[in-house]
Design a protein around this motif. Structure first.
Motif, PDB file in Angstrom:
ATOM      1  N   GLU A 151       0.834  -1.193   0.000  1.00 47.51           N
ATOM      2  CA  GLU A 151       0.000   0.000   0.000  1.00 47.51           C
ATOM      3  C   GLU A 151       0.875   1.251   0.000  1.00 47.51           C
ATOM      4  O   GLU A 151       1.956   1.267   0.590  1.00 47.51           O
ATOM      5  N   TRP A 210      -7.427   2.315   4.540  1.00 50.17           N
ATOM      6  CA  TRP A 210      -6.703   1.117   4.126  1.00 50.17           C
ATOM      7  C   TRP A 210      -7.238  -0.158   4.786  1.00 50.17           C
ATOM      8  O   TRP A 210      -6.839  -1.250   4.414  1.00 50.17           O
ATOM      9  N   THR A 262     -13.585  -2.558  -0.203  1.00 47.69           N
ATOM     10  CA  THR A 262     -13.846  -2.124  -1.573  1.00 47.69           C
ATOM     11  C   THR A 262     -15.331  -2.236  -1.912  1.00 47.69           C
ATOM     12  O   THR A 262     -15.916  -1.318  -2.515  1.00 47.69           O
ATOM     13  N   GLU A 263     -15.940  -3.335  -1.514  1.00 51.29           N
ATOM     14  CA  GLU A 263     -17.369  -3.531  -1.790  1.00 51.29           C
ATOM     15  C   GLU A 263     -18.222  -2.498  -1.063  1.00 51.29           C
ATOM     16  O   GLU A 263     -19.226  -2.015  -1.611  1.00 51.29           O
ATOM     17  N   GLN A 296     -11.644   8.040   0.511  1.00 47.86           N
ATOM     18  CA  GLN A 296     -11.190   7.242  -0.624  1.00 47.86           C
ATOM     19  C   GLN A 296     -10.329   6.088  -0.138  1.00 47.86           C
ATOM     20  O   GLN A 296      -9.931   6.042   1.026  1.00 47.86           O
ATOM     21  N   LEU A 297     -10.057   5.168  -1.042  1.00 48.77           N
ATOM     22  CA  LEU A 297      -9.234   4.007  -0.722  1.00 48.77           C
ATOM     23  C   LEU A 297      -7.759   4.303  -0.942  1.00 48.77           C
ATOM     24  O   LEU A 297      -7.389   4.984  -1.900  1.00 48.77           O
ATOM     25  N   ARG A 310      -9.926  -6.360   2.741  1.00 49.86           N
ATOM     26  CA  ARG A 310      -9.791  -5.420   1.624  1.00 49.86           C
ATOM     27  C   ARG A 310     -10.978  -5.553   0.663  1.00 49.86           C
ATOM     28  O   ARG A 310     -11.513  -4.549   0.172  1.00 49.86           O
ATOM     29  N   ALA A 311     -11.402  -6.789   0.419  1.00 52.02           N
ATOM     30  CA  ALA A 311     -12.561  -6.995  -0.454  1.00 52.02           C
ATOM     31  C   ALA A 311     -13.821  -6.385   0.164  1.00 52.02           C
ATOM     32  O   ALA A 311     -14.611  -5.736  -0.531  1.00 52.02           O
ATOM     33  N   SER A 323      -5.696  -9.624  -5.477  1.00 50.32           N
ATOM     34  CA  SER A 323      -6.503  -8.442  -5.571  1.00 50.32           C
ATOM     35  C   SER A 323      -6.028  -7.600  -6.721  1.00 50.32           C
ATOM     36  O   SER A 323      -4.917  -7.754  -7.202  1.00 50.32           O
ATOM     37  N   PHE A 332     -17.354   0.584  -0.263  1.00 51.08           N
ATOM     38  CA  PHE A 332     -17.214   1.854  -0.970  1.00 51.08           C
ATOM     39  C   PHE A 332     -18.062   1.867  -2.242  1.00 51.08           C
ATOM     40  O   PHE A 332     -18.665   2.892  -2.593  1.00 51.08           O
ATOM     41  N   GLU A 333     -18.097   0.745  -2.940  1.00 50.61           N
ATOM     42  CA  GLU A 333     -18.895   0.670  -4.170  1.00 50.61           C
ATOM     43  C   GLU A 333     -20.391   0.695  -3.865  1.00 50.61           C
ATOM     44  O   GLU A 333     -21.157   1.414  -4.518  1.00 50.61           O
TER      45      GLU A 333
END
Length: 231
Positions: free
Chosen positions: A25, A115, A139-140, A152-153, A135-136, A217, A142-143
């Motif tokens: 990262e 993060w 991300t999901e 933000q990521l 992490r998945a 990822s 945020f979507e």
């Protein structure tokens, strides 16, 4: 999960670990912050455990608007100056009184780069899950909730070549280094990550006397730096 949470930390290393199972990262130059989106409020926690909501109130309001209740995110509060991440501006905000912090936010609003996710609205406490799984979920989330700047990521890659490109080419954008994390690692207090920071070079906005370098990822683009939105 009780406030405050004991945060995971990184051990400084002279070189990035490589091999199967490492994730990398960007290490952004800002202030460690944990965002707690509770049922009817938001609290922000510093690395030390202090409640710092009052000096990052713009982030608290953004988190209340975009994140669902029952979420705890770990990440970094950063501030952009002229399109670049500016640690001096973040430090000035962090050391301000609440009143001064509000005035500073009018000219230089903060951003939060996430993060990790520690608490999920459906799955509860996810600290015992693998890094890749967390992490998945992050991300999901945020979507699903259309989370956008100022939240933000943090860019992540599983390619050490991409990570070294960040390290070598992006320090002027406020990229302080690279943090390596095991794909299978759980989230827990202590120095469980590996951090390769950039050597400190003073800038006009840097705080005098502060040494830099503290104690599968989808891969991000080699130059995919989180940006402040255009005015």
């Amino acid at each position: 999960m009780d406030f405050p949470v004991d945060v995971a930390l990184a051990e400084l290393v002279p070189a990035l670990p490589v091999g199967t199972g490492w994730r990398y990262e960007m290490k952004l130059d800002g202030h460690r912050t944990v965002v707690w989106r509770e049922e009817d409020t938001v609290r922000l926690q510093a690395r030390s455990g202090r409640d710092v909501t009052a000096v990052w109130m713009d982030l608290a309001l953004a988190a209340f608007e975009m994140l669902p209740p029952g979420v705890v995110l770990d990440g970094q509060a950063v501030i952009y100056t002229h399109g670049k991440i500016d640690f001096g501006a973040a430090q000035s905000r962090a050391l301000s009184s609440p009143a001064r912090a509000r005035r500073l936010a009018e000219d230089l609003p903060a951003h939060f780069a996430a993060w990790d996710i520690l608490l999920h609205p459906e799955h509860g406490d996810v600290r015992a899950r693998r890094y890749d799984d967390r992490r998945a979920l992050l991300t999901e989330l945020f979507e699903e909730y259309d989370v956008r700047p100022p939240i933000q990521l943090v860019p992540m890659t599983d390619d050490p070549t991409v990570a070294m490109t960040w390290y070598q080419q992006l320090p002027e954008q406020g990229i302080e280094g690279v943090v390596a994390k095991r794909a299978t690692s759980v989230y827990k207090a202590g120095r469980i990550w590996k951090s390769m920071p950039r050597p400190w070079r003073p800038t006009s906005s840097a705080t005098p006397g502060r040494p830099r370098g503290r104690g599968p990822s989808r891969s991000a683009s080699p130059t995919d730096v989180p940006r402040s939105p255009s005015p």
